[in-house]
Design a protein around this motif. Structure first.
Motif, PDB file in Angstrom:
ATOM      1  N   LEU A  18       0.825  -1.203   0.000  1.00  0.00           N
ATOM      2  CA  LEU A  18       0.000   0.000   0.000  1.00  0.00           C
ATOM      3  C   LEU A  18       0.863   1.258   0.000  1.00  0.00           C
ATOM      4  CD1 LEU A  18      -2.746  -1.056   2.561  1.00  0.00           C
ATOM      5  CD2 LEU A  18      -2.831  -1.160   0.073  1.00  0.00           C
ATOM      6  N   VAL A  19       1.936   1.229   0.797  1.00  0.00           N
ATOM      7  CA  VAL A  19       2.818   2.396   0.857  1.00  0.00           C
ATOM      8  C   VAL A  19       3.506   2.628  -0.475  1.00  0.00           C
ATOM      9  CG1 VAL A  19       4.902   3.325   1.907  1.00  0.00           C
ATOM     10  CG2 VAL A  19       3.185   2.215   3.338  1.00  0.00           C
ATOM     11  N   LEU A 306       0.329 -14.953  -9.612  1.00  0.00           N
ATOM     12  CA  LEU A 306       0.291 -14.024 -10.737  1.00  0.00           C
ATOM     13  C   LEU A 306       0.885 -12.705 -10.278  1.00  0.00           C
ATOM     14  CD1 LEU A 306      -3.361 -14.622 -12.056  1.00  0.00           C
ATOM     15  CD2 LEU A 306      -1.243 -15.726 -12.823  1.00  0.00           C
ATOM     16  N   THR A 307       1.795 -12.175 -11.082  1.00  0.00           N
ATOM     17  CA  THR A 307       2.356 -10.857 -10.779  1.00  0.00           C
ATOM     18  C   THR A 307       2.246  -9.972 -12.012  1.00  0.00           C
ATOM     19  OG1 THR A 307       4.632 -11.424 -11.441  1.00  0.00           O
ATOM     20  CG2 THR A 307       4.000 -11.872  -9.151  1.00  0.00           C
ATOM     21  N   ILE A 308       2.164  -8.670 -11.747  1.00  0.00           N
ATOM     22  CA  ILE A 308       2.104  -7.684 -12.831  1.00  0.00           C
ATOM     23  C   ILE A 308       3.061  -6.553 -12.509  1.00  0.00           C
ATOM     24  CG2 ILE A 308      -0.290  -8.242 -13.411  1.00  0.00           C
ATOM     25  CD1 ILE A 308      -1.125  -5.738 -11.838  1.00  0.00           C
ATOM     26  N   PRO A 309       3.460  -5.761 -13.504  1.00  0.00           N
ATOM     27  CA  PRO A 309       4.343  -4.626 -13.231  1.00  0.00           C
ATOM     28  C   PRO A 309       3.637  -3.577 -12.373  1.00  0.00           C
ATOM     29  CG  PRO A 309       4.339  -5.196 -15.567  1.00  0.00           C
ATOM     30  CD  PRO A 309       3.216  -5.947 -14.948  1.00  0.00           C
ATOM     31  N   LEU A 310       4.390  -2.918 -11.511  1.00  0.00           N
ATOM     32  CA  LEU A 310       3.834  -1.826 -10.715  1.00  0.00           C
ATOM     33  C   LEU A 310       3.277  -0.721 -11.616  1.00  0.00           C
ATOM     34  CD1 LEU A 310       6.498  -1.516  -7.874  1.00  0.00           C
ATOM     35  CD2 LEU A 310       4.098  -2.103  -7.563  1.00  0.00           C
ATOM     36  N   THR A 311       3.871  -0.536 -12.791  1.00  0.00           N
ATOM     37  CA  THR A 311       3.435   0.526 -13.694  1.00  0.00           C
ATOM     38  C   THR A 311       2.050   0.281 -14.259  1.00  0.00           C
ATOM     39  OG1 THR A 311       4.603  -0.615 -15.486  1.00  0.00           O
ATOM     40  CG2 THR A 311       5.784   1.166 -14.355  1.00  0.00           C
ATOM     41  N   SER A 312       1.535  -0.942 -14.105  1.00  0.00           N
ATOM     42  CA  SER A 312       0.205  -1.256 -14.631  1.00  0.00           C
ATOM     43  C   SER A 312      -0.914  -0.808 -13.691  1.00  0.00           C
ATOM     44  CB  SER A 312       0.082  -2.770 -14.867  1.00  0.00           C
ATOM     45  OG  SER A 312       0.985  -3.209 -15.843  1.00  0.00           O
ATOM     46  N   VAL A 313      -0.587  -0.530 -12.440  1.00  0.00           N
ATOM     47  CA  VAL A 313      -1.606  -0.293 -11.416  1.00  0.00           C
ATOM     48  C   VAL A 313      -2.022   1.173 -11.400  1.00  0.00           C
ATOM     49  CG1 VAL A 313      -2.155  -0.488  -8.962  1.00  0.00           C
ATOM     50  CG2 VAL A 313      -0.635  -2.163 -10.046  1.00  0.00           C
ATOM     51  N   VAL A 314      -3.339   1.399 -11.359  1.00  0.00           N
ATOM     52  CA  VAL A 314      -3.903   2.748 -11.256  1.00  0.00           C
ATOM     53  C   VAL A 314      -4.950   2.741 -10.150  1.00  0.00           C
ATOM     54  CG1 VAL A 314      -3.516   3.284 -13.687  1.00  0.00           C
ATOM     55  CG2 VAL A 314      -5.688   2.250 -12.980  1.00  0.00           C
ATOM     56  N   ASP A 347      -7.278  -7.173  -6.804  1.00  0.00           N
ATOM     57  CA  ASP A 347      -6.814  -7.322  -5.423  1.00  0.00           C
ATOM     58  C   ASP A 347      -5.318  -7.599  -5.483  1.00  0.00           C
ATOM     59  OD1 ASP A 347      -9.418  -7.075  -4.403  1.00  0.00           O
ATOM     60  OD2 ASP A 347      -9.804  -9.204  -4.816  1.00  0.00           O
ATOM     61  N   LEU A 348      -4.575  -6.904  -4.645  1.00  0.00           N
ATOM     62  CA  LEU A 348      -3.114  -6.983  -4.710  1.00  0.00           C
ATOM     63  C   LEU A 348      -2.535  -7.631  -3.460  1.00  0.00           C
ATOM     64  CD1 LEU A 348      -2.404  -3.426  -6.181  1.00  0.00           C
ATOM     65  CD2 LEU A 348      -2.628  -5.599  -7.405  1.00  0.00           C
ATOM     66  N   GLY A 349      -1.353  -8.238  -3.664  1.00  0.00           N
ATOM     67  CA  GLY A 349      -0.641  -8.866  -2.558  1.00  0.00           C
ATOM     68  C   GLY A 349       0.675  -8.180  -2.282  1.00  0.00           C
ATOM     69  N   GLU A 350       1.738  -8.962  -2.302  1.00  0.00           N
ATOM     70  CA  GLU A 350       3.054  -8.472  -1.904  1.00  0.00           C
ATOM     71  C   GLU A 350       3.806  -7.860  -3.083  1.00  0.00           C
ATOM     72  OE1 GLU A 350       7.142 -10.318   0.140  1.00  0.00           O
ATOM     73  OE2 GLU A 350       5.474 -11.607  -0.457  1.00  0.00           O
ATOM     74  N   VAL A 351       4.545  -6.768  -2.789  1.00  0.00           N
ATOM     75  CA  VAL A 351       5.435  -6.190  -3.790  1.00  0.00           C
ATOM     76  C   VAL A 351       6.682  -7.057  -3.893  1.00  0.00           C
ATOM     77  CG1 VAL A 351       6.869  -4.203  -4.384  1.00  0.00           C
ATOM     78  CG2 VAL A 351       4.593  -3.854  -3.414  1.00  0.00           C
ATOM     79  N   ILE A 352       7.033  -7.457  -5.106  1.00  0.00           N
ATOM     80  CA  ILE A 352       8.213  -8.299  -5.354  1.00  0.00           C
ATOM     81  C   ILE A 352       9.064  -7.580  -6.391  1.00  0.00           C
ATOM     82  CG2 ILE A 352       9.034 -10.596  -5.998  1.00  0.00           C
ATOM     83  CD1 ILE A 352       6.197 -11.639  -5.387  1.00  0.00           C
ATOM     84  N   GLY A 353      10.018  -6.808  -5.915  1.00  0.00           N
ATOM     85  CA  GLY A 353      10.845  -6.020  -6.829  1.00  0.00           C
ATOM     86  C   GLY A 353      10.007  -4.974  -7.540  1.00  0.00           C
ATOM     87  N   ASN A 354      10.008  -4.981  -8.874  1.00  0.00           N
ATOM     88  CA  ASN A 354       9.204  -4.053  -9.670  1.00  0.00           C
ATOM     89  C   ASN A 354       7.844  -4.636 -10.031  1.00  0.00           C
ATOM     90  OD1 ASN A 354      11.208  -2.066  -9.735  1.00  0.00           O
ATOM     91  ND2 ASN A 354      12.244  -3.074 -11.450  1.00  0.00           N
ATOM     92  N   GLN A 355       7.535  -5.802  -9.479  1.00  0.00           N
ATOM     93  CA  GLN A 355       6.263  -6.463  -9.723  1.00  0.00           C
ATOM     94  C   GLN A 355       5.434  -6.458  -8.439  1.00  0.00           C
ATOM     95  OE1 GLN A 355       6.658  -6.899 -13.376  1.00  0.00           O
ATOM     96  NE2 GLN A 355       5.614  -8.833 -12.989  1.00  0.00           N
ATOM     97  N   ILE A 356       4.156  -6.767  -8.581  1.00  0.00           N
ATOM     98  CA  ILE A 356       3.300  -6.922  -7.420  1.00  0.00           C
ATOM     99  C   ILE A 356       2.369  -8.099  -7.660  1.00  0.00           C
ATOM    100  CG2 ILE A 356       1.520  -5.297  -8.255  1.00  0.00           C
ATOM    101  CD1 ILE A 356       1.237  -4.435  -5.267  1.00  0.00           C
ATOM    102  N   GLU A 357       2.140  -8.876  -6.618  1.00  0.00           N
ATOM    103  CA  GLU A 357       1.281 -10.051  -6.743  1.00  0.00           C
ATOM    104  C   GLU A 357      -0.183  -9.631  -6.896  1.00  0.00           C
ATOM    105  OE1 GLU A 357       0.075 -14.105  -4.256  1.00  0.00           O
ATOM    106  OE2 GLU A 357       1.401 -12.596  -3.361  1.00  0.00           O
TER     107      GLU A 357
END
Length: 386
Positions: A18-19, A306-314, A347-357
């Motif tokens: 979240l932070v 499943l992970t996606i890039p942080l840049t995809s999240v709005v 729904d999001l989980g843990e940040v993993i590097g530049n990705q997020i679950e």
């Protein structure tokens, strides 16, 4: 066990995620004001694929000494002196470093020195008597052979010799015991380590068995943590694990599991298992009481996420959701690089590097906007570029 309670950092709504996302999206607020052109917006796409979960569960641990030794006197007496700290003009205190063989305290030796002197005198007298008895026995042996004394007289002399020999043995044992007691007036450190407690002062009367000091051997340290019964199934004695110490700039130390045992019956650890992970500390960087974290991989190593890039999240337009992504659907009959972007809550989980679950809202195979999500609106026509 203090700060050692197990903490699962991966949660359904992780604070770290979240932070990170809050800061990331806050920095991009200005982009949302960009006017959307009526022409197709160029974006880069990302295809969601399942990955084996390589992340582990992180637990808070407390660093403890490999061994703790209680040092006590083995004789009675009054404390005459205490060792001085190596770096200050004072007696040693808790927290001071102690070297193996250091004399930590001494009691008044005079009574024990007197006992040694008396034992030495007794032994000297017994040895003199024994030597005289030996000479008498030799003389009576010759007289017996010459029929100058009776058998009974000879036996009496031989018994005196044997008694004198026993007296020498007894006096020797008394002297050895007195010398051992005298050696006990100095209390020395059996190992190097950190002094945890000092329970005596100069002038105090101590008795045999009185604990004077508690010393921690910190040549190796244990990271002690509590885990649940489900986590303990993935652990074994000797298993290598990493220990991260935040106060040392996050430095990581490799260790191995040395103990797995049921926790105590108190409220904090009931139903938990105590695990100790030992690591070398010959450099003495690690200090007793430091807080550390230990990561334990899940037992189910085949679990996929499943992970996606942080840049995809709005930020989600739907007031009932918090975060969203833009999914891409091809335009029928149009070029393969033409698509429509549709905002979908996730729904999001843990940040993993530049990705997020992603824990909900997407499935494997979905295509989403990777770059350009901040300038896309719901239902916008986009062009997918390499």
């Amino acid at each position: 066990m203090g700060d050692m309670s197990a903490t699962r950092l991966r949660t359904d709504a992780p604070l770290g995620a979240l932070v990170v996302l809050g800061l990331f999206l806050a920095g991009c607020d200005g982009e949302n004001e960009t006017s959307i052109a009526t022409t197709q917006i160029p974006v880069r796409a990302y295809t969601v694929v399942p990955e084996i979960d390589q992340s582990g569960l992180t637990f808070t641990a407390e660093l403890q000494a490999k061994d703790t030794v209680e040092l006590s006197f083995q004789v009675n007496g009054y404390v005459e002196s205490l060792a001085e700290a190596s770096d200050a003009d004072r007696a040693i205190l808790a927290g001071d470093r102690i070297a193996e063989g250091d004399t930590l305290a001494s009691i008044d030796p005079r009574d024990y020195e007197l006992a040694v002197s008396q034992a030495q005198a007794s032994l000297s007298a017994a040895q003199a008597t024994f030597e005289q008895a030996g000479r008498d026995l030799e003389r009576y042996q010759g007289m017996l052979e010459a029929n100058a004394v009776s058998e009974a007289e000879f036996e009496s002399v031989r018994e005196s010799y044997q008694t004198a020999q026993a007296d020498v043995d007894s006096a020797t044992a008394d002297l050895n015991e007195a010398e051992i007691d005298l050696s006990y007036v100095d209390l020395t450190a059996p190992v190097s380590g950190i002094l945890l407690e000092r329970d005596i002062d100069v002038g105090a009367l101590v008795r045999d068995g009185t604990v004077a000091f508690t010393l921690a051997d910190d040549s190796e340290v244990d990271a002690a943590l509590l885990v649940t019964d489900t986590i303990v199934q993935s652990l074994r004695i000797g298993q290598p694990l990493s220990i991260r110490v935040p106060s040392l700039d996050g430095q990581t130390f490799m260790g191995s599991v040395t103990e797995i045992a049921p926790g105590s019956d108190d409220n904090d650890s009931e139903g938990m298992f105590l695990v100790k992970v030992r690591t070398d500390n010959t450099t003495r960087q690690l200090q007793i009481g430091m807080t550390a974290t230990v990561e334990i991989a899940p037992a189910d190593t085949d679990r996929t996420i499943l992970t996606i890039p942080l840049t995809s999240v709005v930020r989600a337009a739907d007031p009932g959701a918090t975060y969203a992504v833009y999914t891409l659907s091809e335009v029928s009959g149009d070029a393969s690089d033409a698509a429509v972007a549709t905002q979908s809550a996730v729904d999001l989980g843990e940040v993993i590097g530049n990705q997020i679950e992603v824990t909900g809202g997407l499935t494997a195979g979905d295509r989403i906007v990777r770059s350009g999500a901040k300038i896309v609106s719901n239902g916008a026509a986009v062009t997918i570029i390499p």
